[in-house]
Write a protein that holds these residues in place. Sequence first.
Motif, PDB file in Angstrom:
ATOM      1  N   MET A   1      -9.406  -5.439   3.682  1.00  0.00           N
ATOM      2  CA  MET A   1      -9.855  -5.226   3.000  1.00  0.00           C
ATOM      3  C   MET A   1      -9.897  -3.867   2.400  1.00  0.00           C
ATOM      4  O   MET A   1     -10.541  -3.089   2.924  1.00  0.00           O
TER       5      MET A   1
ATOM      6  N   LEU B   1     -13.480  -4.477  -4.231  1.00  0.00           N
ATOM      7  CA  LEU B   1     -12.286  -4.707  -3.462  1.00  0.00           C
ATOM      8  C   LEU B   1     -11.034  -4.552  -4.503  1.00  0.00           C
ATOM      9  O   LEU B   1     -10.940  -5.052  -5.653  1.00  0.00           O
TER      10      LEU B   1
ATOM     11  N   TYR C   1      -6.046  -6.679  -0.680  1.00  0.00           N
ATOM     12  CA  TYR C   1      -6.233  -7.241   0.899  1.00  0.00           C
ATOM     13  C   TYR C   1      -4.918  -7.449   1.408  1.00  0.00           C
ATOM     14  O   TYR C   1      -3.914  -7.438   0.804  1.00  0.00           O
TER      15      TYR C   1
END
Length: 140
Positions: free
Chosen positions: A6, A89, A92
């Motif tokens: 991530m 985030l 990913y």
Amino acid sequence: MKYMIMLYASQQDYDVLAGRPVPGKTPWSAEDVAAMHAGMQKWNQGLVESGEFVDTQGLSAPAHTKRLQLRDGVPVITDGPYPETQEVLAGYTIVECESYDRAVELAMRIGETQHPAGAELDSAFYVDIRPVVGGAGDLD
């Protein structure tokens, strides 16, 4: 075993990458961003060639986020970005490899991605690496 790598960024990081002025930061040019994307593509291609690639996705800027929370049992939706959260985030990559150590080794290569000379993103570079749970039996 599958692992999720991530990547994190802040709204200011997204602004700098989009070429927008941010106090104390130099906006990246389109060429700088293209070079970074080329580096990420090279990293992803290496994962494909080694057979460890599963999936990768980038996420839009925090300003486009909506958060759903229950308050006293009532759903409340808030628009982002959130002042209490500096990094979010940003994207990913899921890899399937032989060990946690190998997943860490793969993630370390992200740091080699090209950046403009003297560029600093808002947050210190870091990624999180977590095993992907295949089912309830994998929870501990």
